[in-house]
Design a protein around this motif. Structure first.
Motif, short mmCIF file in Angstrom:
data_model
loop_
_atom_site.label_atom_id
_atom_site.label_comp_id
_atom_site.label_asym_id
_atom_site.label_seq_id
_atom_site.Cartn_x
_atom_site.Cartn_y
_atom_site.Cartn_z
N ALA A 6 -28.42 -19.32 1.72
CA ALA A 6 -29.51 -18.34 1.78
C ALA A 6 -30.16 -18.16 0.42
CB ALA A 6 -28.98 -17.00 2.30
N HIS A 7 -29.35 -18.10 -0.61
CA HIS A 7 -29.89 -17.89 -1.95
C HIS A 7 -30.59 -19.14 -2.49
CE1 HIS A 7 -26.89 -14.36 -2.54
NE2 HIS A 7 -28.03 -13.97 -2.00
N ALA A 8 -30.05 -20.31 -2.19
CA ALA A 8 -30.69 -21.54 -2.65
C ALA A 8 -32.05 -21.72 -1.98
CB ALA A 8 -29.79 -22.74 -2.37
N ARG A 9 -32.15 -21.38 -0.69
CA ARG A 9 -33.45 -21.48 -0.01
C ARG A 9 -34.46 -20.50 -0.61
NH1 ARG A 9 -30.40 -22.13 5.15
NH2 ARG A 9 -30.60 -24.32 5.74
N GLU A 10 -34.00 -19.29 -0.88
CA GLU A 10 -34.91 -18.31 -1.47
C GLU A 10 -35.33 -18.72 -2.88
OE1 GLU A 10 -37.08 -14.57 -1.33
OE2 GLU A 10 -36.47 -16.20 0.00
N CYS A 11 -34.44 -19.37 -3.59
CA CYS A 11 -34.78 -19.92 -4.91
C CYS A 11 -35.93 -20.92 -4.79
CB CYS A 11 -33.54 -20.60 -5.51
SG CYS A 11 -33.87 -21.67 -6.93
N VAL A 12 -35.84 -21.81 -3.81
CA VAL A 12 -36.90 -22.81 -3.60
C VAL A 12 -38.20 -22.13 -3.19
CG1 VAL A 12 -37.63 -24.74 -2.15
CG2 VAL A 12 -35.30 -24.67 -3.05
N LEU A 56 -41.79 -26.47 -10.94
CA LEU A 56 -41.05 -27.64 -10.49
C LEU A 56 -39.57 -27.58 -10.86
CD1 LEU A 56 -43.33 -30.75 -11.05
CD2 LEU A 56 -43.04 -29.34 -9.04
N VAL A 57 -39.27 -27.09 -12.06
CA VAL A 57 -37.87 -27.04 -12.49
C VAL A 57 -37.06 -26.18 -11.53
CG1 VAL A 57 -36.30 -26.37 -14.33
CG2 VAL A 57 -38.46 -27.47 -14.91
N GLY A 58 -37.57 -25.00 -11.22
CA GLY A 58 -36.86 -24.12 -10.30
C GLY A 58 -36.75 -24.70 -8.91
N ILE A 59 -37.83 -25.33 -8.42
CA ILE A 59 -37.80 -25.93 -7.08
C ILE A 59 -36.73 -27.01 -6.99
CG2 ILE A 59 -39.07 -27.37 -5.45
CD1 ILE A 59 -41.64 -25.94 -6.43
N VAL A 60 -36.72 -27.90 -7.97
CA VAL A 60 -35.84 -29.06 -7.87
C VAL A 60 -34.37 -28.66 -8.07
CG1 VAL A 60 -35.93 -29.84 -10.29
CG2 VAL A 60 -35.70 -31.52 -8.44
N LEU A 61 -34.10 -27.64 -8.89
CA LEU A 61 -32.73 -27.15 -9.00
C LEU A 61 -32.25 -26.59 -7.66
CD1 LEU A 61 -32.73 -25.39 -12.49
CD2 LEU A 61 -31.54 -27.50 -11.87
N GLY A 62 -33.13 -25.84 -6.98
CA GLY A 62 -32.77 -25.31 -5.67
C GLY A 62 -32.53 -26.41 -4.65
N LEU A 63 -33.36 -27.46 -4.69
CA LEU A 63 -33.17 -28.58 -3.77
C LEU A 63 -31.83 -29.27 -4.00
CD1 LEU A 63 -36.67 -30.32 -3.64
CD2 LEU A 63 -35.54 -29.08 -1.80
N GLU A 64 -31.49 -29.47 -5.27
CA GLU A 64 -30.21 -30.10 -5.58
C GLU A 64 -29.05 -29.27 -5.03
OE1 GLU A 64 -29.52 -32.97 -6.86
OE2 GLU A 64 -31.21 -33.63 -8.10
N MET A 65 -29.16 -27.96 -5.16
CA MET A 65 -28.09 -27.10 -4.65
C MET A 65 -28.02 -27.16 -3.12
SD MET A 65 -25.54 -25.21 -5.19
CE MET A 65 -25.74 -25.38 -6.97
N LEU A 66 -29.19 -27.15 -2.46
CA LEU A 66 -29.19 -27.24 -1.00
C LEU A 66 -28.64 -28.57 -0.51
CD1 LEU A 66 -32.60 -25.54 -0.14
CD2 LEU A 66 -30.32 -24.76 0.55
N ALA A 67 -28.89 -29.64 -1.26
CA ALA A 67 -28.33 -30.94 -0.89
C ALA A 67 -26.81 -30.87 -0.90
CB ALA A 67 -28.84 -32.02 -1.84
N ALA A 124 -41.40 -31.50 0.93
CA ALA A 124 -39.99 -31.34 0.54
C ALA A 124 -39.57 -29.88 0.63
CB ALA A 124 -39.78 -31.87 -0.88
N VAL A 125 -40.46 -28.99 0.21
CA VAL A 125 -40.14 -27.57 0.28
C VAL A 125 -40.02 -27.12 1.73
CG1 VAL A 125 -41.03 -25.25 -0.20
CG2 VAL A 125 -41.08 -27.01 -1.98
N ARG A 126 -40.95 -27.56 2.58
CA ARG A 126 -40.87 -27.21 4.00
C ARG A 126 -39.54 -27.67 4.59
NH1 ARG A 126 -46.34 -28.77 4.02
NH2 ARG A 126 -45.80 -30.82 4.86
N ARG A 127 -39.15 -28.86 4.23
CA ARG A 127 -37.88 -29.41 4.74
C ARG A 127 -36.70 -28.55 4.27
NH1 ARG A 127 -36.76 -34.21 7.98
NH2 ARG A 127 -34.50 -34.41 7.93
N ALA A 128 -36.72 -28.20 3.01
CA ALA A 128 -35.62 -27.41 2.45
C ALA A 128 -35.53 -26.03 3.09
CB ALA A 128 -35.79 -27.27 0.94
#
Length: 736
Positions: free
Chosen positions: A586-592, A601-612, A690-694
């Motif tokens: 939940a927190h990683a998605r809200e981060c993205v 971009l830095v914040g988005i991609v860190l959140g994506l890495e965590m969701l992965a 990518a954000v929609r997917r995440a």
């Protein structure tokens, strides 16, 4: 091609006025775009190149999976910013230290889209170089340019645009007459063509050579004159004003004469405002016009009425978006007004007032960045981007303006960092620092901002010297604020450089200085978040969660979202370590989601890495198993975004550990083909997709198409994640 019923992505502006005629040209342009990758629409100013190109682009956009996008080259004066303007027009964000052209070539390599480069005539050679490089790098790219002269680039196909026809076969109305009637009806309710006025309008349009801008300007006069009066008066102006211009094209003389006549029909105050408005680059709002243009002949309270009159006379275009009305001058009318501004001797004063307004706007944005209006601050700054560039260009080109240049470039840190413009920010800061070597508070701020951005770009060779110079200058001059920021950003460099203990010391020192001077803003909250992350990397979960709790409380108190989004990444990381996968997701998605609002971009991609990584964790055993394919797909999406940020995961062992853990689990549980294909699918997603997917926008049945059940293909169970000291509970925060 897009699936039936879907909206093509793209960034073409909506048409404000009706489109008249040009059927043949639209057909020819569509045919050219089918077979040619570079088409340039050429013609004189005011002939309608932009409207034609945009209408054609909108018509064929459905044939491009990436849609059609507008890049307004006419607003760019510095050739070095051309690549940044294209990135912005395409909705791409570059946070690297690489040349924008390299980033564009990489980002567009596998995309199919149409780009409209509008107004290239003042940057013909740079535009030719840019389109040549991009077309070589991106096979699916088509470029539609507008310019008063051809680009002379390889493979260029030309479509010269002539004025609208002033005659028509049989009883048909010529397109020029239809355009006049359409615009006349807009300014004169109840206007209709009659047999008498049609003949007069036809003669008038013939005298105007069918140039659309000239026809529109003449139609705007109907608020005060009849068609017959317009024709008679304009005829007088032609006789008076077209002499002595033997070297110019007759159609250029016609347009210039028409603009000049429109200028003379304005009141003295309207003419003065027209000239002063040329200080703006691109769009502007009423408040900016009131500040920059009032005084010495124009009362502030009169600006609104004068702007309204210039809109009614078709001198200003009115644009509405994001709940606000903005205005802009067409380039041809700006050029004309700029000549009058120079003639008045006011140009320098107006440029300084323009600079002052945008210095104030940047300062307002920096203040509002800490509070509930962060998103609005980002949007308002983005709308002012062209004018901010113009203000910076003025400061850097005018002797004695070096300090304001440092102030403006440094104050905009929140825009460069928080809205994904690191490359452009470095461009302005490097230029300003080179011109102003003396130690001043403005230079100190510019140094720590430069060091911060270079750190995020993975450029320690530039970051560390800038931050050390800032620290030393602060010590030498007793500048406690600059010292706090220098220590803070040196801590960031240490954190990314895998020195969490040293980073924690620097963050604690910086926070002490911040508290001593009473500083509390988004940077201070980021220092707390970064200190918490440093403690987590050291295995001190309880201490890390303590700082996360402080960040959360202060963010809620002040309505802060940007620093909070980064805090959510650390919370998700901490909760993963403690085994609370549901809360971590939940927190990683809200981060993205939050970082996407700012285009960070830095914040988005860190959140994506965590969701992965979290996708490799089952929530409730067989009921909600791990999804290794989705994990690898998200890693592919993150990989593409890292290309626009810099070194993946900053080249840091600490930040890279979750990525490697995720990849190992996915590789162990998927076949080699599945592993590679999922990554390829993710890497094909653009940022928004990518954000929609995440955030959960996955195709129906995404889990159910495997040949073998998920449980069979899952990675082997690993040992429980290490539970660092104090990992008894997670940060108490509601699901977002």
């Amino acid at each position: 091609m897009l699936e039936h019923g879907t909206e093509p992505p793209g960034r073409l502006p909506a048409e404000i006025t009706g489109f008249v005629g040009r059927r043949a040209e639209l057909g020819a342009l569509a045919a050219l775009l089918e077979r040619a990758r570079l088409v340039t629409v050429t013609g004189p100013g005011g002939v309608g190149k932009t409207r034609l190109a945009l209408r054609a682009a909108a018509a064929v956009a459905g044939g491009f999976s990436g849609g059609a996008h507008l890049v307004e080259v006419g607003q760019v004066r510095d050739p070095l910013l051309l690549g940044h303007a294209v990135l912005e027009g395409l909705g791409l964000t570059d946070a690297t230290a690489r040349p924008p052209l390299d980033v564009l070539a990489e980002q567009l390599a596998d995309r199919r889209l149409l780009v409209v480069l509008d107004g290239c005539e003042h940057l013909v050679e740079p535009c030719a170089e840019l389109v040549g490089a991009l077309l070589r790098a991106a096979p699916g790219l088509r470029i539609l340019a507008t310019s008063r002269e051809q680009l002379r680039a390889a493979g260029e196909h030309l479509l010269p645009v002539a004025p609208l026809p002033v005659t028509a076969p049989g009883r048909e109305l010529p397109d020029a007459v239809r355009l006049f009637a359409d615009r006349a009806a807009a300014v004169l309710p109840g206007f209709a063509l009659t047999e008498r006025n049609t003949a007069q309008i036809t003669v008038l349009c013939r005298r105007l050579d069918g140039i659309p801008l000239a026809v529109e300007l003449a139609a705007g006069r109907l608020r005060a004159l009849t068609v017959e009066q317009i024709a008679l008066r304009l005829d007088d102006r032609f006789q008076l004003l077209t002499g002595g211009e033997r070297g110019s094209c007759p159609r250029h003389r016609t347009l210039r004469t028409t603009i000049g006549w429109s200028h003379e029909l304005c009141t003295s105050q309207e003419r003065l405002l027209w000239a002063r408005l040329t200080a703006f680059a691109g769009g502007f709002d009423l408040e900016a016009a009131e500040y920059v243009c009032a005084g010495d002949g124009i009362d502030p309270q009169d600006v609104f009425d004068l702007v309204a009159e210039l809109v009614a006379k078709s001198v200003l275009l009115r644009e509405e978006g994001a709940g606000a009305v903005r205005y802009r001058l067409l380039d041809t009318l700006r050029d004309y007004g700029a000549q009058w501004l120079r003639a008045t001797g006011e140009e320098d004063r107006l440029r300084r007032r323009h600079r002052d307004w945008y210095l104030g706007l940047a300062g307002w944005g920096e203040l509002e960045w800490f509070g509930p209006r962060q998103v609005q601050a980002a949007e308002r700054t983005a709308l002012a981007h062209g004018n901010l560039r113009a203000a910076l260009e003025f400061c850097l080109g005018e002797p004695g303006e070096e300090q304001p240049a440092l102030v403006l470039a440094g104050t905009l840190w929140y825009f460069w960092v928080g809205s994904g413009h690191l490359g452009e920010g470095r461009h302005w800061l490097d230029r300003a620092l080179a011109l102003a070597p003396e130690p001043t508070p403005a230079r100190a701020k510019a140094l720590w901002v430069t060091g911060y951005m270079a750190t995020l770009q993975g450029d320690p060779a530039r970051a560390l010297p800038a931050l050390e110079e800032c620290r030393q200058q602060a010590l030498d001059t007793g500048d406690d604020r600059a010292l706090a920021y220098a220590l803070h950003r040196l801590g960031c460099a240490a954190l990314i450089g895998d020195q969490p203990a040293r980073a924690a010391e620097l963050f604690e020192d910086a926070l002490w200085h911040y508290e001593t001077i009473g500083e509390l803003n988004s940077n201070v909250l980021m220092a707390m978040f970064e200190l918490g992350l440093a403690r987590l990397f050291q295995g001190e979960a309880a201490e890390g969660e303590h700082w996360m709790s402080r960040v959360r409380a202060l963010c809620e108190e002040h309505g802060e979202q940007w620093a909070y989004a980064y805090g959510l990444y650390a919370m998700a990381y901490s909760q993963w370590l403690c085994g609370d996968v549901r809360q971590a997701r939940a927190h990683a998605r809200e981060c993205v989601r939050l970082n996407h609002l700012f285009r960070d971009l830095v914040g988005i991609v860190l959140g994506l890495e965590m969701l992965a990584l979290l996708a490799t964790e089952p929530l409730q055993g067989p009921k909600e198993p791990a999804d290794l394919r989705e994990a690898r797909l998200l890693q592919g999406a993150a990989h593409r975004i890292w290309q626009a940020v810099g070194i993946p995961l900053f080249g840091s062992t600490s930040f890279n550990a979750p990525h490697l853990e995720c990849a190992a689990r996915a590789e162990a549980g998927l076949s080699a083909g599945e592993f590679a294909e999922a990554f390829r699918q993710g890497a094909a997603l653009d940022l928004d997709a990518a954000v929609r997917r995440a955030l959960g926008g996955r195709p129906q049945g995404a889990r159910g198409h495997r040949e073998q059940p998920t449980a069979v293909r899952e990675a082997p169970q690993r040992a429980e994640p290490p539970r660092p000291e104090g990992c008894g509970g997670s940060v108490a925060i509601l699901d977002s």
